[in-house]
Design a protein around this motif. Structure first.
Motif, PDB file in Angstrom:
ATOM      1  N   PHE A   1       0.828  -1.203   0.000  1.00 19.41           N
ATOM      2  CA  PHE A   1       0.000   0.000   0.000  1.00 19.41           C
ATOM      3  C   PHE A   1       0.863   1.253   0.000  1.00 19.41           C
ATOM      4  N   LYS A   2       0.240   2.343  -0.406  1.00 21.48           N
ATOM      5  CA  LYS A   2       0.894   3.641  -0.409  1.00 21.48           C
ATOM      6  C   LYS A   2       0.026   4.624   0.366  1.00 21.48           C
ATOM      7  N   VAL A   3       0.683   5.512   1.100  1.00 18.11           N
ATOM      8  CA  VAL A   3       0.004   6.595   1.818  1.00 18.11           C
ATOM      9  C   VAL A   3       0.650   7.893   1.376  1.00 18.11           C
ATOM     10  N   CYS A   4      -0.163   8.826   0.875  1.00 25.14           N
ATOM     11  CA  CYS A   4       0.421  10.058   0.340  1.00 25.14           C
ATOM     12  C   CYS A   4      -0.584  11.208   0.370  1.00 25.14           C
ATOM     13  N   PRO A   5      -0.097  12.447   0.355  1.00 23.03           N
ATOM     14  CA  PRO A   5      -0.986  13.609   0.241  1.00 23.03           C
ATOM     15  C   PRO A   5      -1.491  13.727  -1.190  1.00 23.03           C
ATOM     16  N   THR A   6      -2.505  14.566  -1.406  1.00 19.78           N
ATOM     17  CA  THR A   6      -3.123  14.696  -2.727  1.00 19.78           C
ATOM     18  C   THR A   6      -2.123  15.095  -3.808  1.00 19.78           C
ATOM     19  N   GLU A   7      -1.198  15.992  -3.488  1.00 20.74           N
ATOM     20  CA  GLU A   7      -0.255  16.461  -4.503  1.00 20.74           C
ATOM     21  C   GLU A   7       0.703  15.359  -4.978  1.00 20.74           C
ATOM     22  N   GLU A   8       0.792  14.242  -4.244  1.00 22.37           N
ATOM     23  CA  GLU A   8       1.675  13.146  -4.652  1.00 22.37           C
ATOM     24  C   GLU A   8       0.900  11.954  -5.201  1.00 22.37           C
ATOM     25  N   LEU A   9      -0.424  12.074  -5.282  1.00 19.07           N
ATOM     26  CA  LEU A   9      -1.254  10.945  -5.703  1.00 19.07           C
ATOM     27  C   LEU A   9      -0.897  10.446  -7.107  1.00 19.07           C
ATOM     28  N   ASP A  10      -0.800  11.361  -8.052  1.00 18.14           N
ATOM     29  CA  ASP A  10      -0.470  10.987  -9.429  1.00 18.14           C
ATOM     30  C   ASP A  10       0.909  10.334  -9.496  1.00 18.14           C
ATOM     31  N   GLU A  11       1.861  10.873  -8.759  1.00 16.18           N
ATOM     32  CA  GLU A  11       3.224  10.339  -8.747  1.00 16.18           C
ATOM     33  C   GLU A  11       3.265   8.916  -8.191  1.00 16.18           C
ATOM     34  N   LYS A  12       2.524   8.670  -7.101  1.00  8.86           N
ATOM     35  CA  LYS A  12       2.508   7.338  -6.504  1.00  8.86           C
ATOM     36  C   LYS A  12       1.882   6.310  -7.448  1.00  8.86           C
ATOM     37  N   MET A  13       0.817   6.722  -8.128  1.00  8.37           N
ATOM     38  CA  MET A  13       0.186   5.809  -9.079  1.00  8.37           C
ATOM     39  C   MET A  13       1.145   5.477 -10.223  1.00  8.37           C
ATOM     40  N   GLU A  14       1.897   6.465 -10.664  1.00 13.87           N
ATOM     41  CA  GLU A  14       2.865   6.244 -11.739  1.00 13.87           C
ATOM     42  C   GLU A  14       3.947   5.260 -11.289  1.00 13.87           C
ATOM     43  N   GLU A  15       4.386   5.375 -10.048  1.00 14.60           N
ATOM     44  CA  GLU A  15       5.388   4.463  -9.510  1.00 14.60           C
ATOM     45  C   GLU A  15       4.884   3.023  -9.524  1.00 14.60           C
ATOM     46  N   MET A  16       3.621   2.842  -9.115  1.00 10.91           N
ATOM     47  CA  MET A  16       3.056   1.505  -9.027  1.00 10.91           C
ATOM     48  C   MET A  16       2.827   0.899 -10.416  1.00 10.91           C
ATOM     49  N   ARG A  17       2.543   1.740 -11.400  1.00  8.17           N
ATOM     50  CA  ARG A  17       2.315   1.224 -12.752  1.00  8.17           C
ATOM     51  C   ARG A  17       3.599   0.581 -13.308  1.00  8.17           C
ATOM     52  N   LYS A  18       4.741   1.092 -12.953  1.00  5.81           N
ATOM     53  CA  LYS A  18       6.009   0.587 -13.476  1.00  5.81           C
ATOM     54  C   LYS A  18       6.289  -0.860 -13.058  1.00  5.81           C
ATOM     55  N   THR A  19       5.712  -1.295 -11.940  1.00  3.67           N
ATOM     56  CA  THR A  19       5.991  -2.649 -11.442  1.00  3.67           C
ATOM     57  C   THR A  19       5.267  -3.715 -12.250  1.00  3.67           C
ATOM     58  N   GLU A  20       4.115  -3.367 -12.844  1.00  2.00           N
ATOM     59  CA  GLU A  20       3.289  -4.268 -13.656  1.00  2.00           C
ATOM     60  C   GLU A  20       2.729  -5.449 -12.868  1.00  2.00           C
ATOM     61  N   GLU A  21       2.811  -5.414 -11.553  1.00  2.00           N
ATOM     62  CA  GLU A  21       2.259  -6.531 -10.775  1.00  2.00           C
ATOM     63  C   GLU A  21       1.413  -6.062  -9.591  1.00  2.00           C
ATOM     64  N   ASN A  22       1.141  -4.771  -9.510  1.00  2.00           N
ATOM     65  CA  ASN A  22       0.331  -4.239  -8.423  1.00  2.00           C
ATOM     66  C   ASN A  22      -1.000  -3.718  -8.950  1.00  2.00           C
ATOM     67  N   SER A  23      -2.075  -4.370  -8.548  1.00  2.00           N
ATOM     68  CA  SER A  23      -3.421  -4.018  -8.984  1.00  2.00           C
ATOM     69  C   SER A  23      -4.137  -3.262  -7.859  1.00  2.00           C
ATOM     70  N   LEU A  24      -4.548  -2.025  -8.128  1.00  2.00           N
ATOM     71  CA  LEU A  24      -5.225  -1.239  -7.108  1.00  2.00           C
ATOM     72  C   LEU A  24      -6.592  -1.855  -6.813  1.00  2.00           C
ATOM     73  N   LYS A  25      -6.811  -2.194  -5.555  1.00  2.00           N
ATOM     74  CA  LYS A  25      -8.058  -2.863  -5.179  1.00  2.00           C
ATOM     75  C   LYS A  25      -9.054  -1.899  -4.554  1.00  2.00           C
ATOM     76  N   THR A  26      -8.561  -0.994  -3.706  1.00  2.00           N
ATOM     77  CA  THR A  26      -9.467  -0.073  -3.030  1.00  2.00           C
ATOM     78  C   THR A  26      -8.696   1.150  -2.549  1.00  2.00           C
ATOM     79  N   VAL A  27      -9.411   2.245  -2.292  1.00  2.00           N
ATOM     80  CA  VAL A  27      -8.780   3.510  -1.928  1.00  2.00           C
ATOM     81  C   VAL A  27      -9.654   4.270  -0.934  1.00  2.00           C
ATOM     82  N   ALA A  28      -9.012   5.038  -0.060  1.00  2.00           N
ATOM     83  CA  ALA A  28      -9.753   5.862   0.907  1.00  2.00           C
ATOM     84  C   ALA A  28      -8.897   7.069   1.269  1.00  2.00           C
ATOM     85  N   PHE A  29      -9.470   8.002   2.032  1.00  2.00           N
ATOM     86  CA  PHE A  29      -8.768   9.236   2.384  1.00  2.00           C
ATOM     87  C   PHE A  29      -9.176   9.678   3.791  1.00  2.00           C
TER      88      PHE A  29
END
Length: 348
Positions: free
Chosen positions: A27-55
């Motif tokens: 999992f990742k925990v981040c402020p709103t301004e880093e949300l796009d960056e964190k998602m981009e990081e996870m996409r590079k792994t090709e093995e992490n599927s986002l299941k659920t999200v909250a704030f």
């Protein structure tokens, strides 16, 4: 351990519903301004599927399940619902399947993965009453609800495919009453598909049943660090059971997941001052966590036979699982009898 299917924060509580086998998570925990960056990081792994999200408390919580390879991973972040629905419409025209929707901190977030099957539709409702009416209309048309979120004084509902079983939903402003309803339906093996919070109410949607072979659980904690400790504890219990039966299912992915969870919890503890062993939850349940009296009785019997602590623990778990299965079967029979009576009443 069962997979975390839904997580939601509201009225000072983190609520999670788990179902199905998990091969590992992070999992990742981040402020709103880093949300796009964190998602981009996870996409590079090709093995992490986002299941659920909250704030909550200025932080986004993103829970990923480890898979062999993610199928077409995309996301959308927009300030206004008009722009967000435009992007959703575009993605749906491309055949993309919407998996998660959330609104927080002035942002609409949507996650797409793979292609959808069957009919898809989204609806925006301007009030709770209108949302209930729209939901009933779509269910009557055999459209299955898969996502719900509230933001900018509107509800966003996403439907995909046809209903896979009986559907039920509820709206409750009292968290204790909400978890009571969750517990009752959990005992009847009903599958919780969607959980959301908005307009100071909890919304839940059930569809179909959880099979006896699938592990399932639900629980809540007042702080994110405590909720993550609860998730890690489910992993620990599952790992111990694997060791006892010699299956050894969890390997490197489990170790990595637990290490990541521990690291993030330590960070949260440092930043928030919340201790990982703080207040116990208001409610929680697992598919094998019932029949306390039976477990106590088994403990007495085991003591007479001078079992080792490990053998005693295994016996207690076995008895608890048997009792939980018995209660589920009774609840299922009661549900079938209720359906039969309703059908007979309609014929009359």
């Amino acid at each position: 351990m069962p997979t975390l299917q839904s997580v939601q924060y509201g009225t000072g509580q983190w609520f999670g519903y788990f179902r199905g086998e998990s091969d590992g998570y992070t999992f990742k925990v981040c402020p709103t301004e880093e949300l796009d960056e964190k998602m981009e990081e996870m996409r590079k792994t090709e093995e992490n599927s986002l299941k659920t999200v909250a704030f909550a408390d200025g932080q986004w919580y993103l829970h990923f399940e480890i898979v062999d390879k993610v199928d077409r991973f995309e996301w959308v972040i927009k300030k206004r619902i008009e722009k967000f629905t435009e992007e959703v419409h575009r993605m749906l025209e491309e055949g993309r399947s919407l998996k998660c929707v959330y609104y927080a901190d002035g942002k609409w977030f949507g996650y797409f993965e793979g292609n959808y099957e069957g009919t898809v539709k989204y609806v925006t409702s301007l009030s709770l009453q209108e949302m209930a009416k729209d939901l009933e209309e779509q269910l009557a048309a055999d459209h299955a609800l898969r996502c719900a979120a509230h933001g900018e004084d509107q509800w966003f509902l996403y439907f995909e495919g046809s209903l896979t079983g009986d559907s039920e939903w509820l709206i409750n402003s009292d968290f204790a009453e909400f978890t009571k309803s969750v517990s009752e339906r959990f005992g009847r093996d009903e599958d919780l598909k969607v959980v959301s919070y908005g307009e100071k109410v909890w919304f839940a949607y059930w569809e179909g049943d959880v099979s006896e072979e699938e592990p399932a659980a639900w629980g809540n904690r007042p702080h994110l660090a405590q909720f993550q400790e609860y998730v890690a504890e489910l992993w620990k219990q599952d790992e111990e059971e694997d060791e006892e039966d010699g299956s050894g299912k969890k390997e490197a992915a489990v170790a990595e997941s637990k290490a990541a969870a521990a690291s993030a919890m330590d960070k949260l503890e440092t930043e928030t001052g919340v201790k990982k062993s703080a207040d116990p939850p208001a409610e929680e349940a697992t598919a094998a966590a019932s029949g306390g009296d039976a477990a106590a009785a088994s403990a007495d019997g085991a003591a007479e036979k001078e079992l080792s602590p490990k053998e005693l623990k295994a016996l207690e778990k076995k008895k608890a699982k048997e009792e939980a299965k018995r209660k589920k079967e009774e609840a299922k029979k009661a549900k079938e009898e209720e359906k039969r009576k309703k059908k007979e009443a309609k014929k009359k």
